[in-house]
Design a protein around this motif. Structure first.
Motif, PDB file in Angstrom:
ATOM      1  N   UNK A 143      60.716 127.826 105.042  1.00  0.00           N
ATOM      2  CA  UNK A 143      59.400 127.966 104.932  1.00  0.00           C
ATOM      3  C   UNK A 143      58.615 129.285 104.981  1.00  0.00           C
ATOM      4  N   UNK A 144      57.890 129.344 104.068  1.00  0.00           N
ATOM      5  CA  UNK A 144      57.024 130.648 103.836  1.00  0.00           C
ATOM      6  C   UNK A 144      55.509 130.278 104.250  1.00  0.00           C
ATOM      7  N   UNK A 145      54.999 131.470 104.604  1.00  0.00           N
ATOM      8  CA  UNK A 145      53.510 131.370 104.849  1.00  0.00           C
ATOM      9  C   UNK A 145      52.807 132.197 103.995  1.00  0.00           C
ATOM     10  N   UNK A 146      51.755 131.619 103.243  1.00  0.00           N
ATOM     11  CA  UNK A 146      51.097 132.426 102.267  1.00  0.00           C
ATOM     12  C   UNK A 146      49.644 132.814 102.665  1.00  0.00           C
ATOM     13  N   UNK A 147      49.165 133.850 102.270  1.00  0.00           N
ATOM     14  CA  UNK A 147      47.900 133.980 102.542  1.00  0.00           C
ATOM     15  C   UNK A 147      47.178 134.215 101.124  1.00  0.00           C
ATOM     16  N   UNK A 148      46.249 133.596 100.843  1.00  0.00           N
ATOM     17  CA  UNK A 148      45.756 133.652  99.269  1.00  0.00           C
ATOM     18  C   UNK A 148      44.055 134.112  99.267  1.00  0.00           C
ATOM     19  N   UNK A 149      43.750 134.846  98.460  1.00  0.00           N
ATOM     20  CA  UNK A 149      42.205 135.367  98.628  1.00  0.00           C
ATOM     21  C   UNK A 149      41.880 134.305  97.257  1.00  0.00           C
ATOM     22  N   UNK A 150      40.826 133.595  97.377  1.00  0.00           N
ATOM     23  CA  UNK A 150      40.091 133.212  96.252  1.00  0.00           C
ATOM     24  C   UNK A 150      38.931 133.805  95.733  1.00  0.00           C
ATOM     25  N   UNK A 151      38.547 134.062  94.505  1.00  0.00           N
ATOM     26  CA  UNK A 151      37.421 134.909  94.038  1.00  0.00           C
ATOM     27  C   UNK A 151      36.759 134.053  92.987  1.00  0.00           C
ATOM     28  N   UNK A 152      35.279 134.048  93.152  1.00  0.00           N
ATOM     29  CA  UNK A 152      34.444 133.402  92.179  1.00  0.00           C
ATOM     30  C   UNK A 152      34.539 131.857  92.256  1.00  0.00           C
ATOM     31  N   UNK A 153      34.975 131.217  93.512  1.00  0.00           N
ATOM     32  CA  UNK A 153      35.018 129.813  93.478  1.00  0.00           C
ATOM     33  C   UNK A 153      34.039 129.414  94.761  1.00  0.00           C
TER      34      UNK A 153
END
Length: 153
Positions: A143-153
């Motif tokens: 399993x992998x843990x991801x941190x994702x930044x959203x822009x303009x949403x």
């Protein structure tokens, strides 16, 4: 679609709290407690934990033997993938370790390709190496843990 995928991961984690330890349904109920799906609307940050796919191919299960929980991994866009042009590959500096699930790739790729989503960090959150599994197992689990930044949403 991406937020729906994040919610589905959260539902799997919540389900893990209601299933007894002796309940087992291969491929459906394994490692539910490893999933995670959170969305911080104020910061526009998604944190998710999901299972890597495609571990039987390209010596990936053998490559897992060299990895540990907490190891940082790279998430690389793989638009040339023959099976899914929205694919993201999981790699360390040398080895291919697998792919993100197709459902996540299909939701993330359009946002990533247009600059609306950026993977800030990614690391291994869980490993079950082949040598530690049943003698009938054909691949490891990661399993992998991801941190994702959203822009303009």
């Amino acid at each position: 679609d991406l937020l729906a995928f994040v919610e589905s991961l959260n539902q799997k984690f919540e389900l893990s709290k209601t299933v007894s330890e002796d309940y087992y349904e291969p491929g459906m109920m394994e490692n539910l407690e490893q999933y995670k799906g959170e969305y911080d609307r104020e910061a526009n940050i998604i944190i998710l934990r999901t299972e890597a796919k495609g571990l039987r191919y390209d010596n990936r299960t053998r490559n897992l033997e060299k990895m540990s929980v907490g190891d940082s991994v790279d998430i690389e866009r793989d638009s040339g993938n023959l099976y899914n042009p929205n694919n993201f590959t999981i790699k360390d500096k040398v080895y291919s370790l697998g792919n993100l699930p197709a459902e996540l790739c299909n939701a993330l790729a359009p946002l990533y390709d247009t600059g609306y989503a950026t993977v800030l960090s990614s690391a291994i959150s869980y490993i079950e190496k082949l040598k530690d599994r049943s003698r009938y197992a054909k691949q490891g689990i990661m399993f992998v843990e991801l941190t994702i930044k959203l822009r303009g949403i």
